[in-house]
Design an enzyme around this catalytic site. Structure first.
Site, PDB file in Angstrom:
ATOM      1  N   GLY A 157      -7.655  16.094  45.337  1.00 47.19           N
ATOM      2  CA  GLY A 157      -7.241  15.446  46.570  1.00 47.19           C
ATOM      3  C   GLY A 157      -7.892  14.106  46.830  1.00 47.19           C
ATOM      4  N   PRO A 205      -7.196  21.273  49.959  1.00 41.42           N
ATOM      5  CA  PRO A 205      -8.554  21.716  50.297  1.00 41.42           C
ATOM      6  C   PRO A 205      -9.601  20.912  49.542  1.00 41.42           C
ATOM      7  CG  PRO A 205      -7.528  23.250  48.765  1.00 41.42           C
ATOM      8  CD  PRO A 205      -6.464  22.270  49.155  1.00 41.42           C
ATOM      9  N   ASP A 260     -11.523  11.618  37.616  1.00 41.98           N
ATOM     10  CA  ASP A 260     -10.163  12.104  37.869  1.00 41.98           C
ATOM     11  C   ASP A 260      -9.240  11.041  38.451  1.00 41.98           C
ATOM     12  OD1 ASP A 260     -10.477  14.629  36.890  1.00 41.98           O
ATOM     13  OD2 ASP A 260     -10.564  15.643  38.831  1.00 41.98           O
ATOM     14  N   LYS A 302      -2.919  17.481  41.575  1.00 43.95           N
ATOM     15  CA  LYS A 302      -2.776  17.700  40.132  1.00 43.95           C
ATOM     16  C   LYS A 302      -3.201  19.115  39.788  1.00 43.95           C
ATOM     17  CE  LYS A 302      -7.425  17.585  39.096  1.00 43.95           C
ATOM     18  NZ  LYS A 302      -8.220  18.728  38.560  1.00 43.95           N
ATOM     19  N   GLY A 354     -12.920  20.583  47.407  1.00 44.93           N
ATOM     20  CA  GLY A 354     -13.527  21.482  46.439  1.00 44.93           C
ATOM     21  C   GLY A 354     -12.561  22.487  45.866  1.00 44.93           C
TER      22      GLY A 354
END
Length: 278
Positions: free
Chosen positions: A101, A94, A136, A11, A96
């Site tokens: 993710g 990745p 999230d 996102k 952070g």
């Protein structure tokens, strides 16, 4: 038993405002979440021994802290007796990076196992479970471009123009909690009313804090700003700019210095697994 592979799209926060803070310390946000056609892949293999097993290592993340594993354990309470699963993640995003993710992996596990285990919970209930995993996660279950409020769990579908994005990945991990705890963070941005979203709307209130602490994020933003309005997603470290065509986006990526990494992705109007629940 057969293994199933499912997409877990990333996102972007097209903007991110911090509009207040609750008594319990959680920040009140407004944002527009846009899914993109790049992400991780979640491999699920059903088991009948009631075990939930993570296959492979995820550096820096224990099995008990893995959101994908926790999502499966959460949904298992609603599943038939003996329902289990082996989970393997192909990580392309990745850690952070502000691309969501781990949250997306968890949502994909919820959506896929909701069907594979024949649980068939409605979307609203899955979103409530998702919130228990993190702020999230619900938007990925919601599965559409969303105007988000509250801590990120109050979601309204919005339409945004088709777009291609150049996303750059600075070689740093930004700890979300530390950025939200920063004393210099602006926490009183006036709330917006839901309106048709336009490119360039709003800003990322976390960006100035991250830029002051992570020179690599600043360097990537400065380079990308030569080609369009560049901004950070989430609490960083990844930064992006929007373009009207794939050709324009790929033209920018071809000019990327060898010292930087990035990719081109298309905005998605719906999650690839959107039809997996009602």
């Amino acid at each position: 038993m057969s293994s199933h592979a499912y997409p877990a799209p990333a996102k972007l926060n097209l903007f991110l405002h911090v509009v207040g803070r609750r008594a319990d310390g959680y920040h009140l946000l407004q944002s527009v979440f846009r899914l993109i056609n790049r992400g991780d892949t979640v491999h699920l293999e059903l088991r009948d021994d009631g075990r939930i097993v993570r296959e492979g290592d995820l550096p820096g993340v224990s099995e008990d802290d893995d959101l994908a594993v926790r999502a499966a354990r959460l949904l298992q309470a609603y599943a038939p007796a003996g329902a289990g699963v082996s989970i393997r993640l192909d990580k392309n995003l990745p850690l952070g990076g502000g691309l969501g993710g781990g949250s997306s992996d968890a949502a994909t596990v919820l959506l896929a196992l909701n069907r594979l285990w024949q649980v068939e919970l409605p979307r609203k209930t899955l979103q409530e479970l998702a919130l228990r995993l993190g702020a999230d996660v619900p938007v990925f279950v919601f599965g559409q471009t969303a105007f988000a409020e509250g801590v990120g769990e109050i979601l309204h579908a919005v339409n945004v123009p088709p777009a291609w994005y150049v996303v750059l990945m600075p070689p740093v991990q930004v700890p979300t909690a530390a950025i939200f705890a920063a004393p210099e963070l602006t926490r009183n941005t006036p709330p917006l009313k839901i309106a048709p979203f336009s490119a360039g709307m709003g800003r990322n209130d976390l960006q100035s804090v991250v830029v002051s602490r992570y020179p690599e994020v600043a360097r990537h933003l400065e380079w990308l700003a030569n080609f369009g309005e560049a901004r950070m997603t989430g609490s960083g470290a990844c930064v992006f700019a929007s373009f009207g065509t794939e050709e324009a986006a790929r033209g920018v990526l071809r000019r990327l210095p060898e010292t930087m990494q990035g990719f081109v992705a298309q905005g998605l109007d719906r999650h690839p697994l959107y039809e997996y629940c009602d």
